[in-house]
Design an enzyme around this catalytic site. Sequence first.
Site, PDB file in Angstrom:
ATOM      1  CD  GLU A 115      40.871 -50.800  28.125  1.00 22.28           C
ATOM      2  OE1 GLU A 115      41.773 -50.312  28.517  1.00 22.28           O
ATOM      3  OE2 GLU A 115      39.745 -51.531  28.176  1.00 22.28           O
TER       4      GLU A 115
ATOM      5  CG  ASP B 255      36.990 -53.851  29.583  1.00 26.24           C
ATOM      6  OD1 ASP B 255      37.399 -52.642  30.318  1.00 26.24           O
ATOM      7  OD2 ASP B 255      37.256 -54.771  29.885  1.00 26.24           O
TER       8      ASP B 255
HETATM    9  C1  GLC Z   1      40.051 -52.124  31.104  1.00 23.32           C
HETATM   10  C2  GLC Z   1      39.345 -51.539  32.147  1.00 23.32           C
HETATM   11  C3  GLC Z   1      39.831 -51.817  33.667  1.00 23.32           C
HETATM   12  C4  GLC Z   1      39.423 -53.585  34.174  1.00 23.32           C
HETATM   13  C5  GLC Z   1      39.950 -54.511  32.755  1.00 23.32           C
HETATM   14  C6  GLC Z   1      38.900 -55.959  32.941  1.00 23.32           C
HETATM   15  O1  GLC Z   1      41.316 -52.653  31.133  1.00 23.32           O
HETATM   16  O2  GLC Z   1      39.775 -50.698  31.881  1.00 23.32           O
HETATM   17  O3  GLC Z   1      39.731 -51.558  34.923  1.00 23.32           O
HETATM   18  O4  GLC Z   1      40.102 -54.397  34.802  1.00 23.32           O
HETATM   19  O5  GLC Z   1      39.919 -53.911  31.233  1.00 23.32           O
HETATM   20  O6  GLC Z   1      38.104 -55.637  31.990  1.00 23.32           O
END
Ligand code: GLC
Length: 538
Positions: free
Chosen positions: A254, A200
């Site tokens: 991500e 994440d």
């Molecule tokens: C990422 C996740 C999202 C979350 C954020 C904080 O973007 O996909 O759902 O709220 O991180 O962890």
Amino acid sequence: MSKTARADWWKKSVIYQIYPKSFRDANGDGVGDIRGIIEKLPYLKDLGVGVAWLSPIFASPMIDNGYDTSDYTAVNPLFGTMADAEELFEEARKRDIRIVLDIALNHTSTQHPWFVNASAHGDKRDWYWWREGRCGAAPNNWQSIFGGPAWSQTDDGSFYLHLFDKSQADLNWENPAVRRAIHDAMRFWLDKGVGGFRLDVVTVISKEPDLRDVIDPRPAPLYRHIAGGPRLHEFLREMRREVFAHYDCVAIGEAPGVDPERASKLVDPADPMLDMIYHFDLVAMNPIIGGDWDRVAFKRIFSTWDKGIGPRGWNSVVVSNHDLGRISSRFGDGSPESAKMLLTLVLSQRATPFIYQGDELGMINAPFATLDEIDDVWAKTTYRLAREKGLSEADAFARTVAMTRDHARTPFQWNASANGGFSEASRTWLNVNPNHATLNAAAQTEDVNSVRAWAKHLIALREDPLWVFGAFEDLAPGDPDLFVYAREHQGRRAIVALNLRDEAKPLPAYVPAHAPLLRNVDGALDMLAPWEARIVGA
Ligand code: GLC
């Protein structure tokens, strides 16, 4: 733990994202769970996906639905037990489906014992970012991604940093003990047989320790200012060396805030850090439902990333996920044809395709009518801030409905029964979209012309290396209506022609008008029907 040569199964697989809270509720409490996922593994197998990425299943107070971890090595009791998780890994393995776990490693819940210790000035104080306020106000001008200052205070007045909600405190990755604790947690799950991690917001874990003001905090989300911090590569190389290098696993980052040039460094096989990232250029394109959007810019994103990362590193295609409106509500008109056209786009790139649960049915946005139908912490913050700014209830609500992530989080529509076959509870945690009466997996499994049948067909097509590895070329980048591209591999060539409009368009001369391999509509071959997807050649 053996040192395994890294295979590239993740390039050839289609990755299916499961939002556990909304997939299938096996114990009837209105919330999806791990036993529900086990029950539906045959469905995933039948669809043809090779990897299931689960949004977080670790212990969490669920303020941000698991992206606020309170224990990295415990299963959230809402979802089941460790025995359930182990059974899931084993059952998935038997079916050749790898399980990828989502780990929010930039921050923990403020209920995590680490943060509880840190806020009481214990030995883990330095595991988080603490700063003095500036004349009683926040230590710098950073705005949290969810809105409002990126700083909150504990009872003794100390400020801690949170890039997201105030319940999600940022870990201090400068501290080696923090990094070791996260590595240990990852190894704990890899030793249980999971196939990797989705990391994440990994591009923001490294921060300039002086946490300087950003020049202008308003126009862009904070990650644009701070992503790719000074020690990011070092932290990722270390993670690779300490963790991933010892397993047959995939590491997917991500990656908000990075362009192809920076991203290509993160996925360079010559200097391995991550295997794939998913960028935010498509994520950031979130047109107001029914509004117009820039098709040329949209198409350019695909070419830019294909050129930028190319076949040496590896791309992913993530157009939809649990943070966005439904793909066919954003870029289509919610019709099955537009859903099929968009699935074609996702599944025919030189990149690993990600399908978000329900996209294979063409699920659409939810008809939220009141604020109490919405759970999303970001949406609630948006509503509160809009009201504080003086917007009327109606305007603040309209703004909230336009952005809420809950559109993607309504329960999966398995069949036409009450709650869409998601749950036997009298109430589900989010309402099931009322269109489940007609739009559901059971009906589509019977129907050879359904969106699901189309998705399954396209997934199967990727067994041909042309679709996985073939070179990509946009044949008409400036065309404002059509997206037409070629894929070419070892002398074979296929053309994909997509009509991004809900009106018919003449077939361009460079697309052969002979019998297509696949087409989602009937009608004259010299026209591309509204939302048509056509594949020619190969
Ligand atoms: C990422 C996740 C999202 C979350 C954020 C904080 O973007 O996909 O759902 O709220 O991180 O962890």
